[in-house]
Design a protein around this motif. Structure first.
Motif, short mmCIF file in Angstrom:
data_model
loop_
_atom_site.label_atom_id
_atom_site.label_comp_id
_atom_site.label_asym_id
_atom_site.label_seq_id
_atom_site.Cartn_x
_atom_site.Cartn_y
_atom_site.Cartn_z
N UNK A 154 0.71 -1.07 0.18
CA UNK A 154 -0.01 -0.03 0.05
C UNK A 154 0.73 1.17 -0.17
N UNK A 155 0.27 2.19 -0.75
CA UNK A 155 0.90 3.65 -0.53
C UNK A 155 -0.20 4.73 -0.27
N UNK A 156 0.04 5.75 0.23
CA UNK A 156 -0.81 6.80 0.55
C UNK A 156 -0.94 7.72 -0.84
N UNK A 157 -1.85 8.53 -0.78
CA UNK A 157 -2.09 9.64 -2.04
C UNK A 157 -2.90 10.74 -1.36
N UNK A 158 -2.63 11.93 -1.74
CA UNK A 158 -3.37 13.09 -1.33
C UNK A 158 -3.25 13.61 0.16
N UNK A 159 -4.07 14.34 0.72
CA UNK A 159 -3.74 14.84 2.16
C UNK A 159 -5.05 14.60 2.84
N UNK A 173 -14.63 8.80 6.40
CA UNK A 173 -14.87 9.92 5.20
C UNK A 173 -13.54 10.43 4.95
N UNK A 174 -12.93 10.90 5.87
CA UNK A 174 -11.76 11.57 5.80
C UNK A 174 -10.49 10.66 5.24
N UNK A 175 -10.59 9.55 5.47
CA UNK A 175 -9.62 8.60 4.74
C UNK A 175 -9.93 7.96 3.51
N UNK A 176 -11.38 8.28 3.19
CA UNK A 176 -11.79 7.67 1.74
C UNK A 176 -10.87 7.88 0.66
N UNK A 177 -10.30 7.00 0.07
CA UNK A 177 -9.41 7.18 -1.21
C UNK A 177 -8.14 7.18 -1.04
N UNK A 178 -7.76 7.28 0.58
CA UNK A 178 -6.48 7.52 0.77
C UNK A 178 -5.19 6.39 0.41
N UNK A 179 -5.69 5.23 0.60
CA UNK A 179 -4.81 4.26 0.30
C UNK A 179 -5.12 3.46 -1.08
N UNK A 180 -4.04 3.27 -1.78
CA UNK A 180 -3.94 2.55 -3.04
C UNK A 180 -2.84 1.51 -3.16
N UNK A 181 -3.05 0.53 -3.85
CA UNK A 181 -2.17 -0.41 -4.34
C UNK A 181 -0.88 0.18 -4.88
N UNK A 182 0.24 -0.33 -4.64
CA UNK A 182 1.47 -0.11 -5.15
C UNK A 182 1.32 -0.67 -6.78
N UNK A 183 1.88 -0.18 -7.70
CA UNK A 183 1.95 -0.68 -9.01
C UNK A 183 2.43 -1.80 -9.31
N UNK A 204 -8.72 3.64 9.85
CA UNK A 204 -7.51 3.36 8.92
C UNK A 204 -7.56 1.88 8.53
N UNK A 205 -7.76 1.01 9.62
CA UNK A 205 -7.59 -0.42 9.11
C UNK A 205 -8.64 -1.13 8.06
N UNK A 206 -10.04 -0.27 8.40
CA UNK A 206 -11.12 -0.65 7.37
C UNK A 206 -10.80 -0.18 5.94
N UNK A 208 -7.68 0.49 4.59
CA UNK A 208 -6.78 -0.18 4.06
C UNK A 208 -7.09 -1.72 3.60
N UNK A 209 -7.82 -2.28 4.55
CA UNK A 209 -8.27 -3.60 4.36
C UNK A 209 -9.20 -3.81 3.03
N UNK A 210 -10.04 -2.88 2.89
CA UNK A 210 -10.79 -2.85 1.77
C UNK A 210 -10.29 -2.51 0.29
N UNK A 211 -9.04 -2.06 0.07
CA UNK A 211 -8.01 -2.05 -0.74
C UNK A 211 -7.27 -3.19 -1.08
N UNK A 212 -6.83 -3.92 -0.07
CA UNK A 212 -6.22 -5.27 0.20
C UNK A 212 -7.02 -6.40 -0.53
N UNK A 213 -8.44 -6.22 -0.06
CA UNK A 213 -9.33 -7.55 -0.35
C UNK A 213 -9.49 -7.40 -1.63
#
Length: 255
Positions: A154-159, A173-183, A204-206, A208-213
């Motif tokens: 994972x990596x972060x994007x945006x602020x 809501x503040x964290x929505x779209x923050x985590x993305x998979x590395x290329x 935070x874990x929720x 990040x887990x959604x992206x990994x799933x």
């Protein structure tokens, strides 16, 4: 390698100049005294007051209160990098506990996925404390015969704005779209365990887990979580047979 060596030398020099004190209670002569170290060996299911939908089954090694809190803050915010040893060992305990609670045969691999810090946090601290904890936890697990590895998926994007004072829903809501998979991240084979220092609201874990799933194979164990400490919020009437003194329910294998 060089950075690790420099930190070890720096820690040794600091011991010559400043007396070492327990990060939990201040007792001289210890990183963590025996009583404080024992507080990081109480694995239990983390229980946010309001479970966010999709919150992964997460085990904490200790409760984020009392003497545990100043010890974690000393490592995270006050530059006591030498605490990566005992706190990383605590994280390894949490990982082993959450993986062992999943029904079925042991996974062929256990991949520890550190939750990435924001760019601002990295600049402020000058280090990635979660990766330090993860590296130590991997070493401890391997020494115990667990086929563990660190996977920076994972990596972060945006602020994001400061989460202090936000409700659980507002944090999510503040964290929505923050985590993305590395290329380079593809479909992963093995047990994925998100690791972090502390869980409070679970947002935070929720996220990040959604992206990994999205990158797990069909029939794989669910994305899991493990942290050094969790804010203590005991749900009423739920006790787990899987963890001494813990709370929650057994896990099931799901997508």
């Amino acid at each position: 390698m060089t950075g690790s060596l420099l930190r070890e030398v720096g820690s040794a020099l600091a011991d010559l100049v400043l007396p070492r004190t327990c990060a939990g209670c201040g007792l001289p002569g210890h990183l963590l005294c025996r009583r404080c170290a024992a507080l990081f060996a109480r694995p239990h299911l983390a229980a946010p007051r309001r479970f966010p939908e999709g919150f992964p089954p997460t085990v904490a090694a200790g409760s984020y209160d009392g003497r545990v809190r100043p010890a974690v803050l000393a490592f995270k915010e006050r530059g006591r990098a030498e605490l990566a040893g005992p706190l990383g060992t605590a994280l390894a305990l949490a990982v082993a506990a959450v993986v062992s609670a999943v029904p079925g045969p042991p996974p062929r691999r256990v991949l520890l996925v550190p939750v990435p810090s924001s760019a601002a946090a990295l600049r402020t601290r000058g280090r990635d404390h979660v990766r330090e904890l993860t590296a130590r936890a991997v070493s401890e697990l391997r020494a115990a015969g667990v086929p563990a590895a660190q996977a920076r998926l994972l990596c972060r994007r945006g602020r994001v704005r400061d989460s202090a004072g936000l409700s659980a829903g507002e944090r999510r809501a503040n964290l929505a779209g923050t985590f993305v998979l590395r290329p380079a991240a593809g479909v992963v084979d093995g047990a994925l365990v998100l690791v972090d220092d502390v869980v409070t609201s679970g947002a935070t874990l929720t996220e990040a887990a959604a992206v990994l799933a999205a990158r797990t194979r069909p029939g794989s164990p669910p994305v899991l979580g493990a942290v050094v400490a969790a804010t203590p919020r005991e749900p009423v009437g739920q006790r787990s047979a899987g963890f001494p003194g813990g709370s929650g329910t057994p896990f099931r294998r799901t997508r």
